[in-house]
Design a protein around this motif. Structure first.
Motif, PDB file in Angstrom:
ATOM      1  N   PHE A  36       0.827  -1.204   0.000  1.00 17.03           N
ATOM      2  CA  PHE A  36       0.000   0.000   0.000  1.00 17.03           C
ATOM      3  C   PHE A  36       0.864   1.257   0.000  1.00 17.03           C
ATOM      4  O   PHE A  36       0.572   2.226  -0.699  1.00 17.03           O
ATOM      5  N   LEU A  37       1.930   1.247   0.770  1.00 13.69           N
ATOM      6  CA  LEU A  37       2.783   2.437   0.889  1.00 13.69           C
ATOM      7  C   LEU A  37       3.701   2.641  -0.321  1.00 13.69           C
ATOM      8  O   LEU A  37       4.136   3.760  -0.577  1.00 13.69           O
ATOM      9  N   HIS A  38       3.973   1.575  -1.070  1.00 14.98           N
ATOM     10  CA  HIS A  38       4.937   1.684  -2.169  1.00 14.98           C
ATOM     11  C   HIS A  38       4.559   2.729  -3.222  1.00 14.98           C
ATOM     12  O   HIS A  38       5.429   3.492  -3.661  1.00 14.98           O
ATOM     13  N   PRO A  39       3.294   2.831  -3.659  1.00 13.28           N
ATOM     14  CA  PRO A  39       2.973   3.869  -4.650  1.00 13.28           C
ATOM     15  C   PRO A  39       3.178   5.296  -4.139  1.00 13.28           C
ATOM     16  O   PRO A  39       3.289   6.229  -4.920  1.00 13.28           O
ATOM     17  N   PHE A  40       3.214   5.462  -2.806  1.00  9.04           N
ATOM     18  CA  PHE A  40       3.411   6.793  -2.236  1.00  9.04           C
ATOM     19  C   PHE A  40       4.887   7.117  -2.037  1.00  9.04           C
ATOM     20  O   PHE A  40       5.230   8.224  -1.633  1.00  9.04           O
ATOM     21  N   SER A  41       5.754   6.143  -2.296  1.00 14.11           N
ATOM     22  CA  SER A  41       7.184   6.360  -2.094  1.00 14.11           C
ATOM     23  C   SER A  41       7.764   7.095  -3.291  1.00 14.11           C
ATOM     24  O   SER A  41       7.382   6.866  -4.427  1.00 14.11           O
ATOM     25  N   GLY A  42       8.686   7.971  -3.049  1.00  8.03           N
ATOM     26  CA  GLY A  42       9.291   8.741  -4.131  1.00  8.03           C
ATOM     27  C   GLY A  42       8.280   9.672  -4.774  1.00  8.03           C
ATOM     28  O   GLY A  42       7.179   9.876  -4.280  1.00  8.03           O
ATOM     29  N   LEU A  43       8.658  10.250  -5.895  1.00  9.51           N
ATOM     30  CA  LEU A  43       7.765  11.151  -6.633  1.00  9.51           C
ATOM     31  C   LEU A  43       7.192  10.504  -7.881  1.00  9.51           C
ATOM     32  O   LEU A  43       6.103  10.859  -8.316  1.00  9.51           O
ATOM     33  N   ASP A  44       7.937   9.584  -8.467  1.00  8.94           N
ATOM     34  CA  ASP A  44       7.539   9.052  -9.773  1.00  8.94           C
ATOM     35  C   ASP A  44       6.176   8.372  -9.761  1.00  8.94           C
ATOM     36  O   ASP A  44       5.332   8.663 -10.606  1.00  8.94           O
ATOM     37  N   HIS A  45       5.940   7.486  -8.790  1.00 11.10           N
ATOM     38  CA  HIS A  45       4.667   6.765  -8.768  1.00 11.10           C
ATOM     39  C   HIS A  45       3.472   7.690  -8.522  1.00 11.10           C
ATOM     40  O   HIS A  45       2.519   7.687  -9.312  1.00 11.10           O
ATOM     41  N   PRO A  46       3.482   8.501  -7.439  1.00 11.35           N
ATOM     42  CA  PRO A  46       2.293   9.325  -7.209  1.00 11.35           C
ATOM     43  C   PRO A  46       2.014  10.325  -8.323  1.00 11.35           C
ATOM     44  O   PRO A  46       0.854  10.547  -8.682  1.00 11.35           O
ATOM     45  N   LEU A  47       3.060  10.918  -8.897  1.00 10.87           N
ATOM     46  CA  LEU A  47       2.838  11.890  -9.975  1.00 10.87           C
ATOM     47  C   LEU A  47       2.171  11.236 -11.176  1.00 10.87           C
ATOM     48  O   LEU A  47       1.213  11.779 -11.742  1.00 10.87           O
ATOM     49  N   ALA A  48       2.667  10.072 -11.571  1.00  8.73           N
ATOM     50  CA  ALA A  48       2.091   9.383 -12.730  1.00  8.73           C
ATOM     51  C   ALA A  48       0.661   8.936 -12.445  1.00  8.73           C
ATOM     52  O   ALA A  48      -0.229   9.093 -13.289  1.00  8.73           O
ATOM     53  N   MET A  49       0.420   8.417 -11.261  1.00 10.09           N
ATOM     54  CA  MET A  49      -0.900   7.869 -10.944  1.00 10.09           C
ATOM     55  C   MET A  49      -1.956   8.964 -10.780  1.00 10.09           C
ATOM     56  O   MET A  49      -3.100   8.798 -11.212  1.00 10.09           O
ATOM     57  N   ILE A  50      -1.563  10.075 -10.180  1.00  5.82           N
ATOM     58  CA  ILE A  50      -2.487  11.209 -10.082  1.00  5.82           C
ATOM     59  C   ILE A  50      -2.755  11.772 -11.476  1.00  5.82           C
ATOM     60  O   ILE A  50      -3.894  12.125 -11.809  1.00  5.82           O
ATOM     61  N   ALA A  51      -1.716  11.835 -12.314  1.00  7.71           N
ATOM     62  CA  ALA A  51      -1.885  12.337 -13.687  1.00  7.71           C
ATOM     63  C   ALA A  51      -2.863  11.473 -14.473  1.00  7.71           C
ATOM     64  O   ALA A  51      -3.691  11.993 -15.231  1.00  7.71           O
ATOM     65  N   VAL A  52      -2.798  10.165 -14.296  1.00  5.98           N
ATOM     66  CA  VAL A  52      -3.742   9.275 -14.981  1.00  5.98           C
ATOM     67  C   VAL A  52      -5.174   9.612 -14.551  1.00  5.98           C
ATOM     68  O   VAL A  52      -6.091   9.682 -15.379  1.00  5.98           O
TER      69      VAL A  52
END
Length: 196
Positions: A36-52
């Motif tokens: 659950f926490l992995h997508p919130f780690s770093g910037l790359d995952h959350p930025l891409a997922m929010i953009a989608v």
């Protein structure tokens, strides 16, 4: 449900330490928490997922659910590939590229054909999923997968809610705001590319 409520629901779990989400010694719970926490780690995952989520809401219609579903489905496939030991070269580069291209799509604000948007979301989802899969704990890989699917869904919903909130709070302000957000996402992607 308001945008503020959705954002709060997305942020609160990300702030919990891993131990708070898992029972000591329980590999299944620990796997879900880490996933659950992995997508919130770093910037790359959350930025891409929010953009989608933003793009899905911007396109509207069936794209509203088809883009996030394509991303998540391909993400699960990518994770499965990583978990069985398949190697995918340059997947980190592909993830940074996804941030750049999703930011560019928001800046361009083009009426992208839904089929093309779905294909792009699925492609990006595969690489993000592969990254999640490489960090999957051997003891609870399916729990880890379930966790990152949940985290990703929250990030997609955050993007959708943000776009809808922008649309509600002012006529004609949604597109400029999405372009500004896209510029920020693309700028962060450029920064990530230089740090890689």
């Amino acid at each position: 449900m308001s945008f503020k409520t959705l954002t709060t629901l997305a942020i609160i779990p990300a702030s919990f330490p891993g131990q708070a989400l898992a029972h000591t010694g329980d590999d299944h719970a620990h796997g879900i928490a880490n996933g659950f926490l992995h997508p919130f780690s770093g910037l790359d995952h959350p930025l891409a997922m929010i953009a989608v989520g933003l793009i899905a809401a911007r396109l509207g219609g069936s794209a509203l659910f088809r883009l996030p579903l394509a991303f998540v489905s391909a993400m699960v496939a990518g994770a499965a590939y990583a978990m069985i030991g398949v190697t995918v070269p340059l997947f980190e580069t592909a993830i940074i590229t996804s941030v750049l291209l999703l930011g560019a799509a928001l800046i361009a604000n083009a009426n992208i054909p839904v089929t093309l948007a779905i294909t792009g979301a699925a492609t990006f989802g595969f690489f993000h999923g592969f990254a999640h899969g490489t960090e999957s704990p051997a003891a609870a890989p399916l729990a880890h997968m379930l966790g990152f699917v949940g985290g990703t869904a929250i990030l997609h919903i955050t993007g959708i809610a943000a776009c809808h909130a922008l649309a509600r709070h002012g006529t004609g302000t949604t597109m400029p705001a999405l372009r500004i957000i896209g510029t920020g996402i693309m700028g962060a992607g450029i920064g990530l590319a230089f740090m890689a």
